[in-house]
Design an enzyme around this catalytic site. Structure first.
Site, PDB file in Angstrom:
ATOM      1  N   ASP A 122     -37.291  -4.202 -44.075  1.00  0.00           N
ATOM      2  CA  ASP A 122     -38.211  -4.774 -42.804  1.00  0.00           C
ATOM      3  C   ASP A 122     -37.393  -5.636 -41.707  1.00  0.00           C
ATOM      4  O   ASP A 122     -37.084  -6.597 -42.120  1.00  0.00           O
ATOM      5  CB  ASP A 122     -39.293  -5.527 -43.466  1.00  0.00           C
ATOM      6  CG  ASP A 122     -40.334  -5.846 -42.483  1.00  0.00           C
ATOM      7  OD1 ASP A 122     -40.226  -5.800 -41.186  1.00  0.00           O
ATOM      8  OD2 ASP A 122     -41.613  -6.274 -42.942  1.00  0.00           O
ATOM      9  N   ARG A 175     -38.384  -6.534 -38.911  1.00  0.00           N
ATOM     10  CA  ARG A 175     -39.377  -7.511 -37.908  1.00  0.00           C
ATOM     11  C   ARG A 175     -39.380  -8.822 -37.636  1.00  0.00           C
ATOM     12  O   ARG A 175     -38.866  -9.382 -38.833  1.00  0.00           O
ATOM     13  CB  ARG A 175     -40.768  -7.155 -38.151  1.00  0.00           C
ATOM     14  CG  ARG A 175     -41.122  -5.762 -37.749  1.00  0.00           C
ATOM     15  CD  ARG A 175     -42.859  -5.447 -38.373  1.00  0.00           C
ATOM     16  NE  ARG A 175     -42.946  -5.517 -39.675  1.00  0.00           N
ATOM     17  CZ  ARG A 175     -43.891  -5.470 -40.323  1.00  0.00           C
ATOM     18  NH1 ARG A 175     -45.044  -4.991 -39.771  1.00  0.00           N
ATOM     19  NH2 ARG A 175     -44.008  -5.531 -41.835  1.00  0.00           N
TER      20      ARG A 175
END
Length: 220
Positions: free
Chosen positions: A145, A147
């Site tokens: 991930d 982000r």
């Protein structure tokens, strides 16, 4: 699996850095209610990652604390109705709940948890081979991930939403926003939008990143 990408990036570009509203446009939206609803779509100058993120304001926050969802762009789910994820149903649910309560949906250009559309589609092929959604990203040489919510924190500060109720199943969003100085008064889960094509995807979210999705009550 814990995701924490705040400190190093914030040193490079602090959440308090000057971000300004670039434009504000009224747009009626069909969000599945009996009638269209009015929204205000806000764009920004000065965001840390330079991407074209949007804040969509809906309703009025009667309590003074807006309901906020950080929604990462998902072309396949949001626009095409893909059943391999829960993004489209979450987007529609969030718009309706924020309209009722008052607040903002931040539409963040972070396709595929930050790896981009083409890589996300490549990850789908790996999922077909048996890897889960996080393992597939890693097999592609990317982060599980990628982000970072620094720009989201900047957007919230810019619209004077420094204390929020967060509509999310993902504890990393609340953790990152808190580390960036946004006060998360409450975390509120979305519904469990489960179907036979996305069950393993949601199961990985629960087991690997502690998403608050109650799969025990789901009957497929």
């Amino acid at each position: 699996m814990t995701v924490n990408k705040v400190s190093e990036r914030e040193q490079e570009y602090p959440a308090s850095a000057l971000v300004t509203v670039r434009s504000s446009t009224r747009v009626p939206l069909d969000i599945g209610l009996e009638a269209p609803v009015e929204s205000e779509i806000i764009t920004f100058d000065g965001l840390a990652d330079g991407r074209e993120h949007l804040a969509i304001r809906l309703g009025e926050a009667d309590s003074g604390v807006p309901l906020v969802r950080l929604h990462s762009e998902c072309l396949t789910g949001d626009a095409l109705g893909s059943l391999r994820c829960d993004c489209g149903p979450q987007l529609r649910e969030a718009l309706a709940r924020i309209h009722e309560r008052g607040g903002y949906l931040l539409y963040l250009r972070q396709e595929g948890r930050g790896i981009g559309l083409y890589n996300k589609l490549d990850a789908y092929r790996l999922q077909d081979e048996g890897y889960d959604t996080y393992q597939a990203n890693i097999r592609l040489g990317r982060g599980a991930d990628e982000r970072n919510y620094l720009s989201a924190a900047q957007m919230l500060r810019c619209v004077n939403a420094e204390e929020i109720d967060l509509l999310s199943n993902n504890p990393d969003k609340a953790a990152q926003l808190t580390a960036l100085g946004i006060r998360v008064r409450d975390s509120i889960s979305t519904g469990a939008h489960v179907n036979p094509s996305n069950y393993r995807y949601l199961e990985a979210k629960v087991s690997e990143t502690n998403h608050a999705i109650d799969l025990g009550r789901v009957t497929l």
